[in-house]
Design a protein around this motif. Structure first.
Motif, PDB file in Angstrom:
ATOM      1  N   TRP A   1      45.947  54.262  36.658  1.00 34.13           N
ATOM      2  CA  TRP A   1      46.722  53.316  37.475  1.00 34.13           C
ATOM      3  C   TRP A   1      48.196  53.622  37.282  1.00 34.13           C
ATOM      4  O   TRP A   1      48.699  53.593  36.156  1.00 34.13           O
ATOM      5  N   LEU A   2      48.880  53.946  38.350  1.00 37.63           N
ATOM      6  CA  LEU A   2      50.281  54.362  38.278  1.00 37.63           C
ATOM      7  C   LEU A   2      51.183  53.381  39.009  1.00 37.63           C
ATOM      8  O   LEU A   2      50.814  52.849  40.059  1.00 37.63           O
ATOM      9  N   THR A   3      52.358  53.163  38.453  1.00 39.55           N
ATOM     10  CA  THR A   3      53.400  52.371  39.095  1.00 39.55           C
ATOM     11  C   THR A   3      54.509  53.309  39.554  1.00 39.55           C
ATOM     12  O   THR A   3      55.018  54.110  38.766  1.00 39.55           O
ATOM     13  N   LEU A   4      54.868  53.214  40.832  1.00 33.86           N
ATOM     14  CA  LEU A   4      55.917  54.064  41.410  1.00 33.86           C
ATOM     15  C   LEU A   4      57.230  53.308  41.323  1.00 33.86           C
ATOM     16  O   LEU A   4      57.567  52.492  42.180  1.00 33.86           O
ATOM     17  N   THR A   5      57.986  53.568  40.282  1.00 34.74           N
ATOM     18  CA  THR A   5      59.194  52.779  40.006  1.00 34.74           C
ATOM     19  C   THR A   5      60.370  53.150  40.895  1.00 34.74           C
ATOM     20  O   THR A   5      61.331  52.384  41.003  1.00 34.74           O
ATOM     21  N   GLN A   6      60.318  54.317  41.521  1.00 33.82           N
ATOM     22  CA  GLN A   6      61.433  54.764  42.350  1.00 33.82           C
ATOM     23  C   GLN A   6      61.035  54.884  43.826  1.00 33.82           C
ATOM     24  O   GLN A   6      61.602  55.691  44.564  1.00 33.82           O
ATOM     25  N   GLY A   7      60.023  54.076  44.220  1.00 33.44           N
ATOM     26  CA  GLY A   7      59.599  54.133  45.612  1.00 33.44           C
ATOM     27  C   GLY A   7      59.095  55.514  45.958  1.00 33.44           C
ATOM     28  O   GLY A   7      59.197  56.439  45.164  1.00 33.44           O
ATOM     29  N   PRO A   8      58.543  55.704  47.103  1.00 38.68           N
ATOM     30  CA  PRO A   8      58.202  54.738  48.145  1.00 38.68           C
ATOM     31  C   PRO A   8      56.985  53.901  47.753  1.00 38.68           C
ATOM     32  O   PRO A   8      56.303  54.229  46.784  1.00 38.68           O
ATOM     33  N   PRO A   9      56.675  52.815  48.483  1.00 40.16           N
ATOM     34  CA  PRO A   9      55.524  51.991  48.137  1.00 40.16           C
ATOM     35  C   PRO A   9      54.205  52.732  48.298  1.00 40.16           C
ATOM     36  O   PRO A   9      54.099  53.708  49.040  1.00 40.16           O
ATOM     37  N   GLY A  10      53.192  52.225  47.592  1.00 40.22           N
ATOM     38  CA  GLY A  10      51.896  52.891  47.555  1.00 40.22           C
ATOM     39  C   GLY A  10      51.255  53.076  48.904  1.00 40.22           C
ATOM     40  O   GLY A  10      50.595  54.089  49.162  1.00 40.22           O
ATOM     41  N   VAL A  11      51.416  52.124  49.818  1.00 35.05           N
ATOM     42  CA  VAL A  11      50.778  52.234  51.122  1.00 35.05           C
ATOM     43  C   VAL A  11      51.359  53.399  51.919  1.00 35.05           C
ATOM     44  O   VAL A  11      50.635  54.120  52.623  1.00 35.05           O
ATOM     45  N   LEU A  12      52.666  53.623  51.803  1.00 31.53           N
ATOM     46  CA  LEU A  12      53.283  54.761  52.496  1.00 31.53           C
ATOM     47  C   LEU A  12      52.807  56.078  51.889  1.00 31.53           C
ATOM     48  O   LEU A  12      52.526  57.044  52.602  1.00 31.53           O
ATOM     49  N   VAL A  13      52.716  56.106  50.547  1.00 28.21           N
ATOM     50  CA  VAL A  13      52.257  57.323  49.885  1.00 28.21           C
ATOM     51  C   VAL A  13      50.817  57.624  50.278  1.00 28.21           C
ATOM     52  O   VAL A  13      50.454  58.772  50.568  1.00 28.21           O
ATOM     53  N   SER A  14      49.989  56.583  50.327  1.00 25.25           N
ATOM     54  CA  SER A  14      48.583  56.772  50.688  1.00 25.25           C
ATOM     55  C   SER A  14      48.441  57.337  52.097  1.00 25.25           C
ATOM     56  O   SER A  14      47.701  58.300  52.328  1.00 25.25           O
ATOM     57  N   ASP A  15      49.159  56.769  53.061  1.00 25.42           N
ATOM     58  CA  ASP A  15      49.075  57.239  54.441  1.00 25.42           C
ATOM     59  C   ASP A  15      49.593  58.672  54.577  1.00 25.42           C
ATOM     60  O   ASP A  15      48.965  59.518  55.216  1.00 25.42           O
ATOM     61  N   ALA A  16      50.732  58.928  53.969  1.00 24.06           N
ATOM     62  CA  ALA A  16      51.317  60.259  54.077  1.00 24.06           C
ATOM     63  C   ALA A  16      50.487  61.299  53.345  1.00 24.06           C
ATOM     64  O   ALA A  16      50.416  62.460  53.769  1.00 24.06           O
ATOM     65  N   ALA A  17      49.842  60.907  52.242  1.00 23.29           N
ATOM     66  CA  ALA A  17      49.020  61.850  51.486  1.00 23.29           C
ATOM     67  C   ALA A  17      47.872  62.377  52.341  1.00 23.29           C
ATOM     68  O   ALA A  17      47.537  63.562  52.293  1.00 23.29           O
ATOM     69  N   VAL A  18      47.281  61.499  53.158  1.00 21.53           N
ATOM     70  CA  VAL A  18      46.203  61.932  54.047  1.00 21.53           C
ATOM     71  C   VAL A  18      46.749  62.812  55.158  1.00 21.53           C
ATOM     72  O   VAL A  18      46.200  63.880  55.456  1.00 21.53           O
ATOM     73  N   LYS A  19      47.844  62.394  55.762  1.00 18.18           N
ATOM     74  CA  LYS A  19      48.363  63.091  56.936  1.00 18.18           C
ATOM     75  C   LYS A  19      48.963  64.451  56.593  1.00 18.18           C
ATOM     76  O   LYS A  19      48.847  65.402  57.365  1.00 18.18           O
ATOM     77  N   GLU A  20      49.641  64.548  55.452  1.00 18.04           N
ATOM     78  CA  GLU A  20      50.375  65.775  55.145  1.00 18.04           C
ATOM     79  C   GLU A  20      49.715  66.652  54.091  1.00 18.04           C
ATOM     80  O   GLU A  20      49.954  67.862  54.060  1.00 18.04           O
TER      81      GLU A  20
END
Length: 468
Positions: free
Chosen positions: A372-391
């Motif tokens: 379980w990771l906390t992204l302290t310097q952004g971007p939020p997890g939902v953006l990372v999740s969406d972009a991870a699939v797309k890119e």
């Protein structure tokens, strides 16, 4: 902003799926056990018939011995009921011991195993799931009690009449006023293990408010020392007391005249013998176990998984399942966890990602399947999740998946992601984290672009696997 490599050429890496690696499925052991239990017609006939409501007796007895050794408690097969796995048994517990009108709320430790939400909702608790946040030791007991008091006070003000149940539990069961759901050891998704003092406090609170604590104890056998050293005075995994053991040690509560207790341990072979065996166990007081066996679906067809229960009983008799866990499952998960954490430290920590160093506060122990990771310097997890699939063609668990459904504001996880190290090949764990780091670095450099892209994406487009 284009991805540096065409997506079609990138291998998909699924860091969301919480399945055991194919290498951790004891297919040969299960095959041999199946042949043994079916070889003798005298033994095979009852195995292939309807099961006793409480389950296959040899498995109950051998589980009692195994669990007794593991947790240091007196073995008692009468405390154990064989189930169709943790999820199926959760539904049976709710059918038998809760009422959608009388039971006030379901309190879920958050972040939570989110697929449990549907099981609760199917039992009539939609809109009454409540989040209880964690701190470093696990569930925040003071906050849980504050929220229970607030709910009960609000209901007393709004209605003077005590709610009448729809169900008649009969002589073998009871209805609880509250349900508390937790994964106290190596929790999914946070990886935290609840301290002993929190476990004791939780049981005492449950007894005070007539609550049933449903404890998913599915990772207890999957813990290891982080430094690789084995203390001869202590087994290689933590063996903290289960909530049901603490409850039993306190004796019968004053408000428990029939001896049902206030906890049930929901165990499963899914993580240690394979999800497909569809077999688990419930452990509580003898009265609770007898009541659970009176669930209608069990009385109609007998306890589920009779054939697989016989196979697993055989593997407990021979000691092969214990040996497989100790020599194969646990060491491989330990190695995979280290591989992923080394990659996280190299590729994600410099970008502000923070993960837990251990499952148990103050102990060099980890376990389970997840980081379980906390992204302290952004971007939020939902953006990372969406972009991870797309890119990057990478699937991860975004933090808001693990908020309590209907009470998302009770505990928020917008800056979190969950990664699983049990499923993908070891080289894919490293490559997946590396590619995730490259993505987050790109996103940090052009966050506005990704925020605009996210605004155009519907929730239905986000990948959410059912197998987590």
């Amino acid at each position: 902003m284009a991805s540096p490599i065409p997506l079609a050429k990138k291998q998909q890496i699924n860091l969301l799926r919480g399945w055991p690696s194919p290498h951790l499925l004891p297919a040969d052991l299960l095959s041999a056990a199946c042949q043994r239990v079916l070889a003798d017609p005298v033994e095979s006939v009852p195995i292939l018939q309807y099961a006793p409501d409480e389950g296959y007796q040899p498995l109950r007895e051998r589980l009692a011995q195994w669990l007794g050794r593991h947790y240091g408690v007196e073995p008692d097969a009468n405390r154990i009921c064989i189930t169709g796995g943790a999820s199926q048994n959760l539904a049976c517990v709710l059918q038998s011991f809760t009422d959608p009108h009388y039971t006030r709320a379901v309190w879920m430790v958050a972040p939570c195993y989110h697929l449990a939400a549907t099981i609760f909702e199917d039992s009539g608790f939609a809109g009454r799931l409540r989040a209880v946040p964690e701190d470093d030791e696990g569930i925040d007991i003071e906050e849980l009690e504050r929220r229970i008091k607030a709910l009960e006070s609000k209901e007393r003000i709004e209605s003077q009449a005590e709610p009448k149940p729809f169900k008649n539990p009969g002589p073998f069961r009871k209805l609880y006023r509250h349900v508390i759901y937790a994964v106290p050891t190596c929790s999914n998704p946070s990886g935290k293990t609840m301290s002993v003092r929190r476990r004791e406090s939780l049981v005492k609170l449950a007894r005070k408010y007539d609550a049933l604590v449903i404890s998913d104890d599915v990772y207890d056998f999957l813990q290891w020392p982080l430094d690789g050293a084995v203390d001869p005075q202590r087994p290689p995994e933590m063996r903290l007391p289960r909530l049901c053991d603490i409850d039993m040690s306190l004796g019968r509560a004053e408000n428990d005249s029939q001896g049902f207790g206030h906890t049930v341990s929901n165990g499963s072979f899914s993580k240690i013998a394979g999800p497909g065996v569809r077999t688990g166990w419930a452990e509580g007081t003898p009265a609770f176990v007898l009541g659970l066996s009176k669930t209608g679906s069990s009385m109609s067809g007998g306890a589920p998984s009779q054939l697989c229960a016989a196979m697993l009983a055989d593997l407990l008799r021979t000691g092969e399942l214990e040996s497989f866990i100790e020599t194969k499952t646990r060491p491989e998960l330990q190695r995979r966890h280290k591989i992923m954490m080394d990659a996280v430290k190299e590729h994600l920590e410099p970008l502000g990602a923070v993960g837990r160093e251990s499952s148990v506060s103050g102990e060099s122990i980890y376990g389970g399947y997840f980081v379980w990771l906390t992204l302290t310097q952004g971007p939020p997890g939902v953006l990372v999740s969406d972009a991870a699939v797309k890119e990057e063609n990478i699937i991860i668990g975004r933090g808001d998946m693990f908020a309590v459904r209907g009470d998302e504001q009770g505990a928020k996880f917008d800056q979190n992601i969950r990664l699983c190290f049990s499923w993908e090949p070891e080289e894919a764990l490293v490559d997946g984290v590396r590619r995730l780091g490259l993505l987050i670095k790109r996103m940090q450099g052009n966050l506005a672009h990704y925020e605009k892209m996210a605004a155009e994406v519907k929730d239905s487009d986000r990948p959410v696997s059912s197998w987590v």
